[in-house]
Design an enzyme around this catalytic site. Sequence first.
Site, PDB file in Angstrom:
ATOM      1  N   HIS A 146       0.775  -1.231  -0.115  1.00  0.00           N
ATOM      2  CA  HIS A 146      -0.040   0.033   0.061  1.00  0.00           C
ATOM      3  C   HIS A 146       0.768   1.317  -0.123  1.00  0.00           C
ATOM      4  CE1 HIS A 146      -3.632  -2.257   0.514  1.00  0.00           C
ATOM      5  NE2 HIS A 146      -3.274  -2.820   1.869  1.00  0.00           N
ATOM      6  N   ASP A 177      -2.659 -10.638  -2.278  1.00  0.00           N
ATOM      7  CA  ASP A 177      -3.160 -10.064  -0.919  1.00  0.00           C
ATOM      8  C   ASP A 177      -4.778  -9.733  -1.281  1.00  0.00           C
ATOM      9  OD1 ASP A 177      -2.000  -8.658   1.859  1.00  0.00           O
ATOM     10  OD2 ASP A 177      -3.782  -7.786   0.999  1.00  0.00           O
ATOM     11  N   HIS A 230      -6.177  -7.198  -0.314  1.00  0.00           N
ATOM     12  CA  HIS A 230      -6.410  -5.965  -0.657  1.00  0.00           C
ATOM     13  C   HIS A 230      -5.667  -5.521  -2.082  1.00  0.00           C
ATOM     14  CE1 HIS A 230      -6.746  -6.173   3.768  1.00  0.00           C
ATOM     15  NE2 HIS A 230      -7.552  -5.553   3.704  1.00  0.00           N
ATOM     16  N   ASP A 277      -4.538 -12.891   3.345  1.00  0.00           N
ATOM     17  CA  ASP A 277      -5.564 -12.460   3.988  1.00  0.00           C
ATOM     18  C   ASP A 277      -6.574 -12.839   3.322  1.00  0.00           C
ATOM     19  OD1 ASP A 277      -4.708 -10.609   2.311  1.00  0.00           O
ATOM     20  OD2 ASP A 277      -4.557  -8.791   3.831  1.00  0.00           O
TER      21      ASP A 277
HETATM   22 ZN    ZN Z   1      -4.100  -7.298   2.866  1.00  0.00          ZN
END
Ligand code: ZN
Length: 317
Positions: free
Chosen positions: A130, A167, A169, A254
């Site tokens: 991120h 991931d 996200h 995740d």
């Molecule tokens: Zn994540």
Amino acid sequence: MTLHKTIGLVSSDVYLEHVSPGGHPERPERLCAIIRYLKERGSWNHLKHIPPVAATIDHILAVHTQQHIDRVLNVCERGDGLLDEGDTFAVPKSFQVALLASGGVIDAIDAVLGKKVDSAFCAVRPPGHHAERDRAMGFCLFNNVAIGARYAQQEHDLARVAILDWDVHHGNGTQHIFDQDPSVYYISLHQYPFYPGTGAREERGIGKGEGFTLNFPLPAGTGETRYLQAFTEEIVPTLESFNPGLLLISAGFDAHKDDPLGGMKLTKDSYAKMTDLVKDIAPVVSALEGGYNLEALARCTDSHLNALSRKSSNRLD
Ligand SMILES: [Zn+2]
């Protein structure tokens, strides 16, 4: 007769010194759980251990701005904790730990491209995907995988590097760092709509980089079948035709069904299957991103490493 490939593991107790405030999901116990499980399963003894060395500021500057580095350093030195709107913490030691996380990915790349190991996994934190060029975000200070990609290009003369991000996200930081660059192909599968909000299918890169970003925004509740379909129908052919000299995996776990932050339905076996589908396309270096159920995280990591270490049944080498 060798049945198993040699897998490198980057780990260090220093990664535990980036200490989270109470109750934060991105906590040192994540790495402890992985290492404990690898030791219990016996995988630990088959890994080639790679001690990490901190990245230099020049390595970080290949991706991030000097202002970003200064801001992270200042927040760490003040010891007052928050870099983002509340979810990205830092303690005085965090700056050095973050340099060691990026450095760990660099060391794994040296080991893989130097043919000391066949592939490598970096059990590092803080995570990276991120982190934007000029901004810490989503538990991430420096973008470890992006820094690794640039390092591989600059120090190992690789023309093309691919980054696969599974991931749960979207890796907004990695996408934005490379979205105008046709030499780094970024592919992400992620829950959508979800944090951080980016990663729509239409985001395919910008300018010269158009066509070198590929997003799979997937609804909450997506399971293995849809993930594997994306791999066989698009990701594998795309990677094969791009023909990278290195495949970096932003390996968050995740999207596991038991993860407290994600809403997907993958199992530990799903990570082995995804690994199997891409591991022979190019040398692989994967780096830990998310994964917040400690038991699932440990099992998924072991499953991923076992898949990396197995020789493919359909290839003779
Ligand atoms: Zn994540």
